[in-house]
Design a protein around this motif. Structure first.
Motif, short mmCIF file in Angstrom:
data_model
loop_
_atom_site.label_atom_id
_atom_site.label_comp_id
_atom_site.label_asym_id
_atom_site.label_seq_id
_atom_site.Cartn_x
_atom_site.Cartn_y
_atom_site.Cartn_z
N GLN A 57 10.01 30.39 -12.46
CA GLN A 57 9.46 30.83 -13.75
C GLN A 57 8.95 32.26 -13.68
O GLN A 57 9.15 33.06 -14.60
N ILE A 58 8.30 32.61 -12.57
CA ILE A 58 7.78 33.97 -12.43
C ILE A 58 8.93 34.98 -12.32
O ILE A 58 8.92 36.02 -13.00
N ILE A 59 9.93 34.65 -11.52
CA ILE A 59 11.06 35.59 -11.34
C ILE A 59 11.83 35.78 -12.64
O ILE A 59 12.08 36.92 -13.07
N THR A 60 12.20 34.68 -13.31
CA THR A 60 12.95 34.82 -14.57
C THR A 60 12.09 35.46 -15.64
O THR A 60 12.59 36.26 -16.45
N GLY A 61 10.78 35.15 -15.65
CA GLY A 61 9.89 35.74 -16.65
C GLY A 61 9.76 37.24 -16.50
O GLY A 61 9.76 37.99 -17.49
N VAL A 62 9.65 37.71 -15.26
CA VAL A 62 9.53 39.16 -15.02
C VAL A 62 10.79 39.88 -15.49
O VAL A 62 10.73 40.94 -16.14
N VAL A 63 11.96 39.31 -15.19
CA VAL A 63 13.22 39.96 -15.61
C VAL A 63 13.36 39.93 -17.13
O VAL A 63 13.77 40.92 -17.75
N PHE A 76 12.07 38.93 -32.30
CA PHE A 76 13.17 37.98 -32.50
C PHE A 76 14.51 38.62 -32.13
O PHE A 76 15.33 38.02 -31.42
N ASN A 77 14.72 39.86 -32.58
CA ASN A 77 15.99 40.55 -32.28
C ASN A 77 16.12 40.86 -30.79
O ASN A 77 17.23 40.87 -30.25
N SER A 78 14.98 41.12 -30.12
CA SER A 78 15.06 41.42 -28.68
C SER A 78 15.47 40.16 -27.90
O SER A 78 16.18 40.27 -26.89
N VAL A 79 15.04 38.99 -28.37
CA VAL A 79 15.46 37.74 -27.72
C VAL A 79 16.96 37.53 -27.94
O VAL A 79 17.69 37.14 -27.03
N GLU A 80 17.44 37.82 -29.15
CA GLU A 80 18.88 37.72 -29.42
C GLU A 80 19.67 38.73 -28.58
O GLU A 80 20.77 38.45 -28.12
N ARG A 84 22.70 37.85 -26.05
CA ARG A 84 24.07 38.29 -26.38
C ARG A 84 24.54 39.50 -25.57
O ARG A 84 25.73 39.62 -25.27
N ASP A 85 23.62 40.41 -25.24
CA ASP A 85 24.04 41.70 -24.68
C ASP A 85 23.67 41.90 -23.21
O ASP A 85 24.37 42.64 -22.50
N VAL A 86 22.58 41.31 -22.77
CA VAL A 86 22.16 41.49 -21.37
C VAL A 86 23.04 40.62 -20.47
O VAL A 86 23.29 39.45 -20.78
N ASN A 87 23.51 41.20 -19.37
CA ASN A 87 24.33 40.43 -18.42
C ASN A 87 23.56 39.21 -17.92
O ASN A 87 22.50 39.34 -17.33
N TYR A 88 24.14 38.04 -18.17
CA TYR A 88 23.54 36.76 -17.79
C TYR A 88 22.15 36.57 -18.41
O TYR A 88 21.35 35.78 -17.91
N GLY A 89 21.91 37.27 -19.51
CA GLY A 89 20.63 37.09 -20.22
C GLY A 89 20.47 35.67 -20.74
O GLY A 89 19.38 35.10 -20.72
N TRP A 90 21.58 35.10 -21.23
CA TRP A 90 21.53 33.72 -21.73
C TRP A 90 21.09 32.76 -20.62
O TRP A 90 20.31 31.82 -20.86
N LEU A 91 21.57 33.02 -19.40
CA LEU A 91 21.21 32.15 -18.28
C LEU A 91 19.73 32.29 -17.93
O LEU A 91 19.03 31.30 -17.72
N LEU A 92 19.25 33.53 -17.90
CA LEU A 92 17.85 33.77 -17.60
C LEU A 92 16.94 33.09 -18.63
O LEU A 92 15.94 32.46 -18.28
N ARG A 93 17.32 33.23 -19.90
CA ARG A 93 16.47 32.66 -20.94
C ARG A 93 16.48 31.13 -20.89
O ARG A 93 15.45 30.48 -21.04
N TYR A 94 17.65 30.54 -20.70
CA TYR A 94 17.73 29.07 -20.64
C TYR A 94 17.05 28.54 -19.39
O TYR A 94 16.45 27.45 -19.41
N LEU A 95 17.15 29.28 -18.27
CA LEU A 95 16.43 28.87 -17.07
C LEU A 95 14.92 28.89 -17.33
O LEU A 95 14.20 27.98 -16.91
#
Length: 422
Positions: A57-63, A76-80, A84-95
């Motif tokens: 949680q700490i590692i993914t949260g910092v990134v 809201f747009n920064s989360v989107e 959508r745009d950050v490499n593997y951002g979807w994975l980081l957020r879901y993790l």
């Protein structure tokens, strides 16, 4: 109660370091040679699982924080953008988002195990209280993180939860205004919530260190509830406990990965994919699933102030468990009546969680009031009375004796200690 360190540094550098800052020796005595009860089962592995999840949680949260914008107009747009745009951002957020749920799954199992085996009893009271403090910090961190996507449920969840403080007599409204940073939930609220959400995991990590320190001072409990009497009752932490912990971590990670890759939104609110709109209230505002039992307790009481007191009291009461339970026997394995009431309590808590997700009307409210009464009765009535009336089973003299007795053929018997009357 760390194990006697047999660490012998090999290299010249490590010998030099060990004389000045013996970190390697401390790690060896705490996580290698540390004496662990030999009869620990897999329920004791969730402490290690929680440490793994905290790190994740700490590692993914910092990134994620590197790409998140804590502003009401851009959050809201920064989360989107992350999705959508950050490499593997979807994975980081879901993790990170599913990791919060997995964190609470593990902590609830960890707490239930402690309650079942009496791990809160003397001399482990401080260890238990530190665990309750960690739980409160987790709840605060989870709530703050839930507001950050700034969707509909984030905004209105923040509005509803912070409004609880308005029930405080005299100063309630001022406290709410101070929390909001204004006269409604807005940009100042989001910025301070983001700041606190970033800070609290490091506070949690600090309290975890104290929690482990307290554990090593008094030693681990075990399924018999009998403290180790000799070296025959214990094994070294490594490799025995570490292998067991590693196996369960792998199994838990498989379940975690299934949620992340196959049903990543199963535990999330659909309304949170709608941008926050102060003019439109969602039909049914509910918190995350891990808060639902306490949310049901809050709604079960018609008076706002009493409801808030009951809400916080239902969590704070856990800290007093070492003194509310008057039995001298720790483990439910030797307490037949307590074992039944324990599972009833678990069913009541699950029932409150289910009711917390339902509308606060009709039979749901009545059922919530009944279960709320039982929840508090468990601590204030059942546990104190059980300690006086329950006839417990004979306790083994040692862990080794309990293990050997379990391994005896049918009809054989070992030494029979006197039955304890608590």
């Amino acid at each position: 109660m760390s194990g006697h360190s047999t660490y012998q540094p090999q290299s010249a550098f490590m010998k030099w370091m060990e004389r000045r800052l013996p970190i390697a020796g401390l790690i060896h005595s705490s996580f290698v040679a540390y004496p662990t009860p030999r009869n620990l089962n897999y329920w004791w592995t969730f402490g290690g699982i929680l440490s793994l999840l905290l790190g994740a949680q700490i590692i993914t949260g910092v990134v994620l924080a590197m790409h998140y914008t804590p502003h009401a107009d851009m959050a809201f747009n920064s989360v989107e953008h992350i999705m959508r745009d950050v490499n593997y951002g979807w994975l980081l957020r879901y993790l990170h988002s599913n990791g919060a749920s997995m964190f609470f799954v593990a902590v609830y199992v960890h707490m239930a195990r402690g309650m079942y085996y009496g791990s809160y009893k003397e001399p482990r009271e401080v260890l238990w209280i530190l665990g309750v403090i960690l739980y409160l910090l987790m709840m605060a961190t989870g709530f703050l993180g839930y507001t950050l996507p700034w969707g509909q449920m984030s905004f209105w969840g923040a509005t509803v939860i912070t409004n609880f403080f308005s029930a405080i007599p005299v100063v309630g409204e001022s406290v709410v205004t101070w929390l909001w940073g204004g006269y409604s939930v807005g940009n100042p609220t989001l910025q301070r919530f983001f700041s606190l959400h970033y800070l609290l995991p490091f506070v949690i990590a600090g309290v975890v260190v104290l929690h482990i320190w307290a554990l090593h001072m008094v030693g681990q409990n075990n399924p018999t509830g009998v403290d180790p009497q000799s070296e025959k009752d214990t094994v070294a932490f490594t490799p025995y406990a570490t292998l067991k912990d590693g196996f369960m971590m792998a199994c838990f990670c498989i379940v975690f990965a299934w949620f992340v890759f196959y049903v990543p939104n199963y535990l999330l609110a659909a309304d949170n994919y709608i941008p926050a709109n102060p003019a439109v209230t969602p039909t049914h505002i509910v918190p995350e699933w891990y808060y639902l039992p306490f949310y049901a307790i809050l709604r079960a009481i018609p008076n706002k102030l009493l409801g808030v007191i009951a809400l916080f009291g239902s969590i704070a009461i856990l800290a007093f468990l070492p003194w509310l339970d008057t039995s001298r026997v720790r483990s439910a394995n030797y307490r037949p009546l307590y074992r039944q009431f324990f599972w009833i309590f678990i069913a009541v808590t699950v029932g409150l969680g289910w009711l917390g997700a339902k509308p606060a009307e009709g039979g749901y409210v009545i059922a919530a009031r009944i279960l709320t009464f039982y929840y508090f009765a468990h601590f204030f009535i059942i546990l104190p009375v059980l300690g006086w009336v329950e006839k417990t089973k004979p306790l083994p003299n040692s862990i080794s004796e309990a293990i050997l007795k379990e391994g005896l053929p049918v009809g054989a018997s070992g030494p029979a200690p006197t039955t304890t009357k608590s």
